[in-house]
Design a protein around this motif. Structure first.
Motif, PDB file in Angstrom:
ATOM      1  N   GLU A 202     -17.730  -5.835  24.229  1.00 47.29           N
ATOM      2  CA  GLU A 202     -17.251  -4.817  25.173  1.00 47.29           C
ATOM      3  C   GLU A 202     -16.148  -3.950  24.572  1.00 47.29           C
ATOM      4  O   GLU A 202     -15.147  -3.631  25.214  1.00 47.29           O
ATOM      5  CB  GLU A 202     -16.781  -5.470  26.478  1.00 47.29           C
ATOM      6  N   GLN A 203     -16.339  -3.575  23.333  1.00 47.47           N
ATOM      7  CA  GLN A 203     -15.421  -2.665  22.655  1.00 47.47           C
ATOM      8  C   GLN A 203     -16.144  -2.056  21.459  1.00 47.47           C
ATOM      9  O   GLN A 203     -17.208  -2.527  21.056  1.00 47.47           O
ATOM     10  CB  GLN A 203     -14.168  -3.399  22.171  1.00 47.47           C
ATOM     11  N   ARG A 204     -15.584  -0.987  20.937  1.00 48.59           N
ATOM     12  CA  ARG A 204     -16.153  -0.391  19.740  1.00 48.59           C
ATOM     13  C   ARG A 204     -15.702  -1.178  18.515  1.00 48.59           C
ATOM     14  O   ARG A 204     -14.522  -1.527  18.382  1.00 48.59           O
ATOM     15  CB  ARG A 204     -15.702   1.063  19.585  1.00 48.59           C
ATOM     16  N   ILE A 205     -16.635  -1.446  17.620  1.00 49.38           N
ATOM     17  CA  ILE A 205     -16.278  -2.097  16.370  1.00 49.38           C
ATOM     18  C   ILE A 205     -17.027  -1.424  15.228  1.00 49.38           C
ATOM     19  O   ILE A 205     -18.130  -0.922  15.399  1.00 49.38           O
ATOM     20  CB  ILE A 205     -16.571  -3.612  16.371  1.00 49.38           C
ATOM     21  N   ARG A 206     -16.386  -1.397  14.087  1.00 47.52           N
ATOM     22  CA  ARG A 206     -17.029  -0.928  12.854  1.00 47.52           C
ATOM     23  C   ARG A 206     -16.642  -1.914  11.771  1.00 47.52           C
ATOM     24  O   ARG A 206     -15.466  -2.074  11.458  1.00 47.52           O
ATOM     25  CB  ARG A 206     -16.565   0.477  12.481  1.00 47.52           C
ATOM     26  N   VAL A 207     -17.622  -2.596  11.222  1.00 53.20           N
ATOM     27  CA  VAL A 207     -17.348  -3.575  10.182  1.00 53.20           C
ATOM     28  C   VAL A 207     -18.183  -3.271   8.951  1.00 53.20           C
ATOM     29  O   VAL A 207     -19.355  -2.907   9.058  1.00 53.20           O
ATOM     30  CB  VAL A 207     -17.619  -5.019  10.670  1.00 53.20           C
TER      31      VAL A 207
ATOM     32  N   ALA B  32     -21.326   2.965  11.068  1.00 55.03           N
ATOM     33  CA  ALA B  32     -21.616   2.880  12.498  1.00 55.03           C
ATOM     34  C   ALA B  32     -20.430   2.315  13.272  1.00 55.03           C
ATOM     35  O   ALA B  32     -20.068   1.147  13.120  1.00 55.03           O
ATOM     36  CB  ALA B  32     -22.853   2.016  12.723  1.00 55.03           C
ATOM     37  N   ASP B  33     -19.809   3.146  14.102  1.00 56.82           N
ATOM     38  CA  ASP B  33     -18.747   2.722  15.020  1.00 56.82           C
ATOM     39  C   ASP B  33     -19.439   2.421  16.345  1.00 56.82           C
ATOM     40  O   ASP B  33     -19.689   3.299  17.158  1.00 56.82           O
ATOM     41  CB  ASP B  33     -17.719   3.840  15.165  1.00 56.82           C
ATOM     42  N   HIS B  34     -19.733   1.136  16.546  1.00 57.40           N
ATOM     43  CA  HIS B  34     -20.742   0.683  17.489  1.00 57.40           C
ATOM     44  C   HIS B  34     -20.120   0.180  18.794  1.00 57.40           C
ATOM     45  O   HIS B  34     -19.167  -0.599  18.763  1.00 57.40           O
ATOM     46  CB  HIS B  34     -21.537  -0.437  16.793  1.00 57.40           C
TER      47      HIS B  34
ATOM     48  N   GLY C  19     -15.580   5.925  12.568  1.00 57.97           N
ATOM     49  CA  GLY C  19     -16.891   6.005  11.937  1.00 57.97           C
ATOM     50  C   GLY C  19     -17.722   6.984  12.741  1.00 57.97           C
ATOM     51  O   GLY C  19     -17.183   7.803  13.496  1.00 57.97           O
ATOM     52  N   VAL C  20     -19.025   6.902  12.600  1.00 60.12           N
ATOM     53  CA  VAL C  20     -19.921   7.720  13.421  1.00 60.12           C
ATOM     54  C   VAL C  20     -20.130   6.964  14.735  1.00 60.12           C
ATOM     55  O   VAL C  20     -20.588   5.817  14.734  1.00 60.12           O
ATOM     56  CB  VAL C  20     -21.268   7.951  12.725  1.00 60.12           C
ATOM     57  N   LEU C  21     -19.781   7.578  15.840  1.00 63.07           N
ATOM     58  CA  LEU C  21     -19.862   6.900  17.134  1.00 63.07           C
ATOM     59  C   LEU C  21     -21.317   6.710  17.537  1.00 63.07           C
ATOM     60  O   LEU C  21     -22.090   7.670  17.593  1.00 63.07           O
ATOM     61  CB  LEU C  21     -19.129   7.699  18.208  1.00 63.07           C
ATOM     62  N   VAL C  22     -21.689   5.453  17.796  1.00 68.91           N
ATOM     63  CA  VAL C  22     -23.041   5.137  18.249  1.00 68.91           C
ATOM     64  C   VAL C  22     -22.960   4.259  19.486  1.00 68.91           C
ATOM     65  O   VAL C  22     -21.978   3.552  19.713  1.00 68.91           O
ATOM     66  CB  VAL C  22     -23.873   4.420  17.151  1.00 68.91           C
TER      67      VAL C  22
END
Length: 398
Positions: free
Chosen positions: A288-293, A280-282, A259-262
């Motif tokens: 403590e990890q990137r998630i996009r849901v 949003a790739d948050h 996704g878009v890294l934020v």
């Protein structure tokens, strides 16, 4: 003094809630909301739930009426998309060749259905579900079609199936995995939904591969599987997931991945641009990890944090992922997150057969990663507390 100009690229729930959050924080500059659909922003869960059941009309789930935007000095440009972002000049381009300047930009461009790349996929009678028009078409279909083939047993596919069966339509669901919702819930809980739909007369076929959509005179007549089996249908729904609309961000040179890294504040690699919702790739501070849901709760809750970030105030988005579904007489809420590579075992309390239980996902150290309550209510906050504590639990005490 120069008035600050904020632009929101996107016209869904996240965009509307961001406009609201800006004004709730006393932003007195200009806000322009640019949405691809001709409608004012609305919530999408009813498209596959209450609207398909004939219980809610668009006005019931439109986020705010037109007067709200006028009262809050939000300019809405419906039926319009941002075609490009020029970060050097801080402008966005529109399809008519004009540009709009911005001081801060929010990307809320959402996602789109994944499409089949198979013969017959573009025939009349082949449907997807993303917009109110898609939902209206399906609702009309339920009154005319006798047989519906659904390709994909994810959330959208199963919710539409439940609505179709409630309307008396014969439904065949075709899924490549061994159970529905395997990626979201794993095999044990996926089996609960398989049984739910079979109990309601759905012809659920698992571990199958679609070869083509058959047609006659340019209209879908069914689905042929790779083994030659033909599933006859008057209409076909393709529900094989969604793709985040990240092309605008990527073309602007922003950092993208799934996704878009934020960061934790929802800021992109450009500090003057935030991203919210499906794209949003948050970097999640708790997990403590990137998630996009791709869930309604993100579109609802992320804008409050994004607004503060746009206003230059410290903010962190640390809410746990949450989603829900309603299918037939089953209501479910899921809180937490189990990554695709995380090891977890499921502990169930309650009666699975009666579909009245709570399931917990525990890591190897017996810490709660997620919880799902099925027809059991008012426990979401307790599940959150177990997850956020980070402490091991005694499974027998759950």
């Amino acid at each position: 003094m120069t008035t600050s100009r904020f632009v929101i690229a996107g016209g869904g729930l996240a965009a509307a809630k961001l406009a609201e959050a800006l004004h709730a924080n006393d932003f007195d500059g200009s806000v322009t909301l640019i949405g691809a659909e001709e409608h004012l922003p609305y919530e999408r869960p009813p498209l596959s739930k209450e609207h398909l059941l004939g219980k809610k009309a668009l006005a019931d789930f439109t986020t705010y009426p037109a007067q709200w935007y006028r009262d809050h000095h939000v300019e809405v440009l419906p039926g319009t998309t941002v075609t490009a972002v020029d970060r050097s000049t801080k402008t966005v381009a529109l399809p008519d060749g004009t540009t709009l300047p911005y001081d801060k930009l929010a990307l809320a461009t959402g996602s789109r259905p994944r499409l089949l790349r198979l013969p017959g996929a573009d025939a009349a009678g082949v449907h997807v579900l993303r917009t109110i028009e898609d939902s209206d078409t399906l609702l009309e279909l339920f009154g005319a079609a006798r047989r519906l083939a659904v390709i994909g047993a994810g959330w959208i596919g199963l919710e539409v199936t439940a609505a179709a069966r409630t309307a008396g339509v014969e439904v065949t669901v075709l899924e490549a995995e061994s159970v529905p919702l395997r990626a979201a819930l794993g095999p044990e809980m996926g089996a609960v939904f398989a049984q739910l739909h079979r109990d309601h007369g759905v012809d659920l076929r698992l571990g199958v591969k679609v070869g083509e959509i058959t047609t006659a005179d340019g209209r879908a007549t069914g689905v042929r599987l790779d083994d030659g089996t033909h599933v006859e249908a008057d209409a076909v729904l393709v529900a094989i997931g969604a793709r985040p609309n990240i092309e605008l961000a990527a073309d602007a040179g922003l950092a993208v991945g799934g996704g878009v890294l934020v960061d934790e504040s929802l800021a992109t690699s450009d500090p003057d641009i935030v991203a919210v919702g499906d794209i949003a790739d948050h970097q999640h501070p708790v997990l403590e990890q990137r998630i996009r849901v791709e869930h309604w709760a993100n579109a609802l809750n992320q804008p409050a944090v994004a607004a503060l970030t746009m206003l230059g105030q410290p903010a962190v988005y640390d809410r746990l992922p949450y989603f829900f579904t309603d299918q037939y007489d089953l209501g479910m809420e899921y809180t937490g997150y189990v990554g695709p590579t995380q090891q977890a075992r499921v502990v169930v309390r309650g009666d699975v057969g009666a579909r009245e239980f709570v399931a917990y996902w525990l890591d190897p150290g017996d810490r709660v990663l997620a919880g799902m309550n099925v027809n059991v209510w008012d426990v979401t906050d307790k599940i959150k507390q177990l997850i956020l504590s980070g402490e091991p639990v005694r499974p027998d005490d759950l």
